[in-house]
Scaffold this motif. Structure first.
Motif, PDB file in Angstrom:
ATOM      1  N   ASN A 115       0.685  -1.189  -0.042  1.00 23.75           N
ATOM      2  CA  ASN A 115      -0.047  -0.047   0.077  1.00 23.75           C
ATOM      3  C   ASN A 115       1.044   1.015  -0.026  1.00 23.75           C
ATOM      4  O   ASN A 115       0.809   2.239  -0.749  1.00 23.75           O
ATOM      5  N   GLU A 116       1.795   1.123   0.755  1.00 18.92           N
ATOM      6  CA  GLU A 116       2.852   2.329   1.002  1.00 18.92           C
ATOM      7  C   GLU A 116       3.781   2.397  -0.451  1.00 18.92           C
ATOM      8  O   GLU A 116       3.950   3.554  -0.734  1.00 18.92           O
ATOM      9  N   GLN A 117       4.088   1.484  -0.916  1.00 19.77           N
ATOM     10  CA  GLN A 117       4.904   1.315  -2.033  1.00 19.77           C
ATOM     11  C   GLN A 117       4.252   1.617  -3.275  1.00 19.77           C
ATOM     12  O   GLN A 117       4.683   2.399  -4.276  1.00 19.77           O
ATOM     13  N   LEU A 118       2.713   1.220  -3.606  1.00 21.86           N
ATOM     14  CA  LEU A 118       2.023   1.278  -4.843  1.00 21.86           C
ATOM     15  C   LEU A 118       1.013   2.043  -4.924  1.00 21.86           C
ATOM     16  O   LEU A 118       0.373   2.290  -6.188  1.00 21.86           O
ATOM     17  N   ALA A 119       0.260   2.553  -3.821  1.00 23.44           N
ATOM     18  CA  ALA A 119      -1.040   2.914  -3.812  1.00 23.44           C
ATOM     19  C   ALA A 119      -1.278   4.086  -4.801  1.00 23.44           C
ATOM     20  O   ALA A 119      -2.298   4.342  -5.473  1.00 23.44           O
ATOM     21  N   ASP A 120      -0.046   4.991  -4.980  1.00 24.01           N
ATOM     22  CA  ASP A 120      -0.151   6.093  -5.747  1.00 24.01           C
ATOM     23  C   ASP A 120       0.288   5.886  -7.138  1.00 24.01           C
ATOM     24  O   ASP A 120       0.636   6.841  -8.143  1.00 24.01           O
ATOM     25  N   LYS A 121       0.805   4.590  -7.500  1.00 20.13           N
ATOM     26  CA  LYS A 121       1.324   4.119  -8.879  1.00 20.13           C
ATOM     27  C   LYS A 121       0.341   3.524  -9.820  1.00 20.13           C
ATOM     28  O   LYS A 121      -0.727   3.206  -9.387  1.00 20.13           O
ATOM     29  N   SER A 122       0.740   3.696 -11.088  1.00 18.79           N
ATOM     30  CA  SER A 122       0.084   3.031 -12.183  1.00 18.79           C
ATOM     31  C   SER A 122       0.959   1.818 -12.492  1.00 18.79           C
ATOM     32  O   SER A 122       1.998   1.650 -12.938  1.00 18.79           O
ATOM     33  N   LEU A 123       0.075   0.704 -12.704  1.00 16.73           N
ATOM     34  CA  LEU A 123       0.677  -0.730 -13.156  1.00 16.73           C
ATOM     35  C   LEU A 123       0.024  -1.086 -14.526  1.00 16.73           C
ATOM     36  O   LEU A 123      -0.877  -0.254 -15.141  1.00 16.73           O
ATOM     37  N   PRO A 124       0.709  -1.931 -15.179  1.00 20.17           N
ATOM     38  CA  PRO A 124       0.359  -2.267 -16.712  1.00 20.17           C
ATOM     39  C   PRO A 124      -1.371  -2.529 -16.576  1.00 20.17           C
ATOM     40  O   PRO A 124      -1.569  -2.986 -15.519  1.00 20.17           O
ATOM     41  N   TRP A 125      -1.870  -2.471 -17.399  1.00 20.38           N
ATOM     42  CA  TRP A 125      -3.311  -2.771 -17.772  1.00 20.38           C
ATOM     43  C   TRP A 125      -3.785  -4.059 -17.053  1.00 20.38           C
ATOM     44  O   TRP A 125      -4.909  -4.418 -16.596  1.00 20.38           O
ATOM     45  N   SER A 126      -2.906  -5.130 -17.294  1.00 16.28           N
ATOM     46  CA  SER A 126      -3.221  -6.449 -16.882  1.00 16.28           C
ATOM     47  C   SER A 126      -2.312  -7.077 -15.930  1.00 16.28           C
ATOM     48  O   SER A 126      -0.934  -7.103 -16.237  1.00 16.28           O
ATOM     49  N   CYS A 127      -2.786  -7.431 -14.985  1.00 12.58           N
ATOM     50  CA  CYS A 127      -1.960  -8.008 -13.982  1.00 12.58           C
ATOM     51  C   CYS A 127      -2.661  -9.093 -12.925  1.00 12.58           C
ATOM     52  O   CYS A 127      -4.053  -8.945 -13.069  1.00 12.58           O
ATOM     53  N   LEU A 128      -2.179  -9.661 -12.163  1.00  8.87           N
ATOM     54  CA  LEU A 128      -2.741 -10.683 -11.001  1.00  8.87           C
ATOM     55  C   LEU A 128      -2.288 -10.271  -9.697  1.00  8.87           C
ATOM     56  O   LEU A 128      -1.176 -10.114  -9.481  1.00  8.87           O
ATOM     57  N   ILE A 129      -3.618 -10.105  -8.819  1.00  8.50           N
ATOM     58  CA  ILE A 129      -3.066  -9.978  -7.235  1.00  8.50           C
ATOM     59  C   ILE A 129      -3.325 -11.284  -6.520  1.00  8.50           C
ATOM     60  O   ILE A 129      -4.313 -11.859  -6.605  1.00  8.50           O
ATOM     61  N   TYR A 130      -2.210 -11.758  -5.881  1.00  9.67           N
ATOM     62  CA  TYR A 130      -2.081 -13.178  -5.084  1.00  9.67           C
ATOM     63  C   TYR A 130      -2.351 -12.644  -3.824  1.00  9.67           C
ATOM     64  O   TYR A 130      -1.428 -12.250  -3.301  1.00  9.67           O
ATOM     65  N   ILE A 131      -3.382 -12.644  -3.145  1.00  4.02           N
ATOM     66  CA  ILE A 131      -3.708 -12.450  -1.388  1.00  4.02           C
ATOM     67  C   ILE A 131      -3.371 -13.700  -0.917  1.00  4.02           C
ATOM     68  O   ILE A 131      -3.934 -14.701  -1.073  1.00  4.02           O
ATOM     69  N   GLY A 132      -2.580 -13.573   0.096  1.00  2.00           N
ATOM     70  CA  GLY A 132      -2.247 -14.745   0.952  1.00  2.00           C
ATOM     71  C   GLY A 132      -0.974 -15.468   0.444  1.00  2.00           C
ATOM     72  O   GLY A 132      -1.005 -16.667   0.949  1.00  2.00           O
ATOM     73  N   VAL A 133      -0.178 -15.089  -0.615  1.00  3.16           N
ATOM     74  CA  VAL A 133       1.088 -15.681  -1.107  1.00  3.16           C
ATOM     75  C   VAL A 133       2.139 -14.658  -1.004  1.00  3.16           C
ATOM     76  O   VAL A 133       2.022 -13.496  -1.383  1.00  3.16           O
ATOM     77  N   ASP A 134       3.208 -15.053  -0.335  1.00  2.01           N
ATOM     78  CA  ASP A 134       4.524 -14.407  -0.284  1.00  2.01           C
ATOM     79  C   ASP A 134       5.184 -15.094  -1.420  1.00  2.01           C
ATOM     80  O   ASP A 134       5.770 -16.374  -0.942  1.00  2.01           O
ATOM     81  N   ALA A 135       5.658 -14.454  -2.092  1.00  2.03           N
ATOM     82  CA  ALA A 135       6.608 -15.279  -3.240  1.00  2.03           C
ATOM     83  C   ALA A 135       7.909 -15.512  -2.902  1.00  2.03           C
ATOM     84  O   ALA A 135       8.776 -16.198  -3.495  1.00  2.03           O
ATOM     85  N   ASN A 136       8.321 -14.779  -1.619  1.00  2.00           N
ATOM     86  CA  ASN A 136       9.620 -14.966  -1.021  1.00  2.00           C
ATOM     87  C   ASN A 136       9.798 -16.170  -0.172  1.00  2.00           C
ATOM     88  O   ASN A 136      10.751 -16.665   0.502  1.00  2.00           O
TER      89      ASN A 136
END
Length: 258
Positions: free
Chosen positions: A236-257
């Motif tokens: 939220n702090e990093q991206l809330a005011d940013k624009s992302l490409p038109w198509s993306c997927l949000i994975y809730i509950g998944v830590d890629a690391n």
């Protein structure tokens, strides 16, 4: 080439042997051309008519140069194509659909092999799924393939159903109505043109700020795909005011690391 591949190649000229035509919704895979399956590629090469959006047909120009090529439109024969249109635009859309429907039915009656080619899997989140209902009487066949969901899963390399996790797939509209007690542990949101600030505000009403979130951008495009991961608060702090490409997927509950 192995024996199975040789057999597929040998039979590629025998795709359309019946008196009636065939209507196939074929996955082109997502992103890079090499993500198409062998079966889909074989059917594409054998097709008489290919219906595809320009950005899809351009990827396979080498195969389609000798085909009759029609524009599939984005979401034709479904409510997706009607979003935000005024009355005049809706009338034009109806005419476009009627013209294409007549062409498809005429080709089918002539015994043609008709391929509706689209990025991703037609039955996961495909814009051409409306063809299934519009032409149900022609017995359309679906050729499964790699979707942005499959490509993103591979990029994350995380088992989404491990240890009995509850997984949910949806578009963003469900965020408007879901109650906190019904929010799934693992949730994949298919996003197009999302308002990140609004999405994060809704997510903060459903999950703790420490909850892991991963965003996959341009899945399947080897040169562009990217994963952004962190807690709900961090993103939220990093991206809330940013624009992302038109198509993306949000994975809730998944830590890629993890």
């Amino acid at each position: 080439m192995n024996s199975n591949a040789s057999e597929l190649s040998k039979n590629s000229s025998q795709i359309n042997t019946s008196a009636q035509g065939r209507l196939l919704l074929v996955s082109a895979g997502i992103g890079d051309a090499e993500n198409i399956t062998l079966k889909a590629y074989r059917l594409l090469k054998a097709a008489d008519v290919v219906i595809a959006m320009p950005q899809v047909s351009q990827v396979f120009a080498d195969v389609l140069h000798d085909k009759l090529l029609l524009d599939a439109g984005h979401g034709l024969f479904s409510d997706l194509a009607k979003r935000g249109l005024n009355e005049e635009q809706l009338d034009n859309l109806a005419q476009q659909e009627a013209q294409l429907a007549k062409q498809v039915r005429d080709f089918w009656a002539e015994g043609k092999s008709i391929v509706v080619l689209e990025m991703g899997d037609p039955c996961i989140f495909g814009p051409q799924a409306g063809y299934l209902k519009a032409f149900k009487d022609l017995n359309p066949e679906v050729v499964a393939g790699i979707s942005s969901f499959n490509a993103a899963n591979a990029l994350l390399a995380q088992p989404l159903l491990a240890q009995g996790k509850r997984l949910q797939l949806s578009n963003l509209s469900l965020l408007e109505t879901i109650r906190p007690e019904a929010a799934p542990e693992t949730w994949v949101l298919f996003c197009m043109g999302l308002d990140l600030a609004k999405v994060f505000k809704q997510l903060k009403q459903l999950y703790p700020l420490t909850y892991p979130i991963s965003i996959v951008i341009s899945a399947g495009f080897a040169e562009q795909q990217q994963v952004i991961t962190g807690s709900l608060q961090q993103l939220n702090e990093q991206l809330a005011d940013k624009s992302l490409p038109w198509s993306c997927l949000i994975y809730i509950g998944v830590d890629a690391n993890a």
